[in-house]
Design a protein around this motif. Sequence first.
Motif, short mmCIF file in Angstrom:
data_model
loop_
_atom_site.label_atom_id
_atom_site.label_comp_id
_atom_site.label_asym_id
_atom_site.label_seq_id
_atom_site.Cartn_x
_atom_site.Cartn_y
_atom_site.Cartn_z
N LYS A 16 0.84 -1.21 0.00
CA LYS A 16 0.00 0.00 0.00
C LYS A 16 0.87 1.26 0.00
N LEU A 17 1.94 1.25 0.80
CA LEU A 17 2.83 2.41 0.84
C LEU A 17 3.50 2.61 -0.52
N TYR A 18 3.94 1.52 -1.15
CA TYR A 18 4.55 1.62 -2.47
C TYR A 18 3.57 2.27 -3.46
N THR A 19 2.32 1.82 -3.43
CA THR A 19 1.31 2.34 -4.35
C THR A 19 1.05 3.82 -4.10
N ARG A 20 0.96 4.22 -2.84
CA ARG A 20 0.74 5.63 -2.52
C ARG A 20 1.92 6.48 -2.95
N LEU A 21 3.13 5.99 -2.72
CA LEU A 21 4.31 6.75 -3.15
C LEU A 21 4.32 6.92 -4.66
N TRP A 22 3.95 5.89 -5.38
CA TRP A 22 3.93 5.96 -6.85
C TRP A 22 2.93 7.02 -7.32
N LYS A 23 1.76 7.05 -6.68
CA LYS A 23 0.71 7.98 -7.11
C LYS A 23 0.93 9.41 -6.62
N GLU A 24 1.39 9.56 -5.38
CA GLU A 24 1.37 10.87 -4.75
C GLU A 24 2.72 11.56 -4.57
N ALA A 25 3.81 10.83 -4.57
CA ALA A 25 5.10 11.43 -4.22
C ALA A 25 5.94 11.80 -5.44
N ARG A 26 5.60 11.27 -6.59
CA ARG A 26 6.38 11.63 -7.78
C ARG A 26 6.00 13.03 -8.24
N VAL A 27 7.01 13.87 -8.45
CA VAL A 27 6.76 15.25 -8.86
C VAL A 27 7.59 15.50 -10.12
N THR A 28 6.95 15.38 -11.27
CA THR A 28 7.68 15.57 -12.53
C THR A 28 7.76 17.04 -12.93
N SER A 29 6.85 17.84 -12.43
CA SER A 29 6.82 19.25 -12.84
C SER A 29 7.99 20.06 -12.25
N THR A 30 8.54 19.61 -11.15
CA THR A 30 9.62 20.36 -10.52
C THR A 30 10.87 20.39 -11.40
N GLU A 31 11.22 19.24 -11.95
CA GLU A 31 12.40 19.21 -12.81
C GLU A 31 12.16 20.02 -14.08
N THR A 32 10.95 19.97 -14.62
CA THR A 32 10.62 20.76 -15.80
C THR A 32 10.74 22.26 -15.50
N ALA A 33 10.24 22.66 -14.32
CA ALA A 33 10.34 24.07 -13.92
C ALA A 33 11.80 24.47 -13.76
N GLY A 34 12.61 23.60 -13.18
CA GLY A 34 14.02 23.89 -13.01
C GLY A 34 14.73 24.07 -14.34
N THR A 35 14.41 23.22 -15.30
CA THR A 35 15.00 23.32 -16.64
C THR A 35 14.59 24.63 -17.31
N ASP A 36 13.30 24.97 -17.19
CA ASP A 36 12.81 26.22 -17.80
C ASP A 36 13.49 27.44 -17.19
N LEU A 37 13.61 27.42 -15.84
CA LEU A 37 14.27 28.56 -15.18
C LEU A 37 15.73 28.67 -15.59
N THR A 38 16.40 27.54 -15.71
CA THR A 38 17.81 27.55 -16.11
C THR A 38 17.95 28.10 -17.53
N SER A 39 17.05 27.70 -18.42
CA SER A 39 17.13 28.19 -19.81
C SER A 39 16.87 29.69 -19.90
N GLN A 40 16.20 30.26 -18.91
CA GLN A 40 15.93 31.71 -18.88
C GLN A 40 17.04 32.47 -18.16
N GLY A 41 18.06 31.73 -17.70
CA GLY A 41 19.20 32.38 -17.07
C GLY A 41 19.02 32.61 -15.57
N ILE A 42 18.04 32.01 -14.97
CA ILE A 42 17.82 32.19 -13.53
C ILE A 42 18.58 31.08 -12.81
N MET A 43 19.46 31.46 -11.88
CA MET A 43 20.34 30.50 -11.22
C MET A 43 19.59 29.52 -10.32
N LEU A 44 18.46 29.93 -9.84
CA LEU A 44 17.66 29.07 -8.99
C LEU A 44 17.23 27.81 -9.74
N GLY A 45 17.16 27.89 -11.04
CA GLY A 45 16.71 26.75 -11.86
C GLY A 45 17.58 25.52 -11.69
#
Length: 166
Positions: free
Chosen positions: A57-86
Motif C-alpha cells: 500500500k505504501l509503495y502504491t501511494r508513493l507511486w501515485k502521490e510522491a512523484r513530482v515531474t513538474s519540478t524538474e521541468t520548472a528547473g530546466t525552464d528557469l535555467t534556460s531563462q538564465g535564472i540560477m535558482l533553476g
Amino acid sequence: MAWDEWEQLKAEAQARGDTGMRLNGVPPEPAPNAGGPNGVLKVHQADLAAIGDEAFKLYTRLWKEARVTSTETAGTDLTSQGIMLGSALTHVSQRWDRQLNTLMDACALISNHMDFTKNAHQGDEYHIKRRVSSIHALDAGFDESFAPPGKKNDVYGTKEKKDEKG
C-alpha cells in the motif's frame, strides 16, 4: 552508554554485591512475541501478510502521490531563462527522485520478502511435520517403555499364529 551511566551501574552492582562481570546479557524480560522460555520468535502467517500488504500500500501511494515531474521541468525552464535558482531546483528534484526510488524499492522488497517468507515457512512447517511424525514412529520402536523387557513391542503389530498342519 555515557561514562557517568557506566559508573552509576558499576556502583549499583557493587552495592548489590554483584561484582562479577556479565557481557552480552540482560535479565530476562517478558516479551509479547516470545514463543517460549528461550525467546523463540513466534510469527503468524497473518502477521507476515499484514506487513507485506502495508508495504505494498505504501509503495502504491508513493507511486501515485510522491512523484513530482513538474519540478524538474520548472528547473530546466528557469535555467534556460538564465535564472540560477533553476539549476538548484533541478538538483533538488533529481535528488528527490533518487530518494523516492530508494524508498519505493525498499517497500517492494519488504512486500515481496513477506510473500516469500510466508511461503517458505509454510513449506518448512510441512517438512518438519512430516519428519517429526516419522521420527516419532521410529522412536516408538526403540523405546523400551512401550513394552516390558522381554516382551514384543506392539508398535510393530502382532504376529498372527499360523495354523498347524497335521
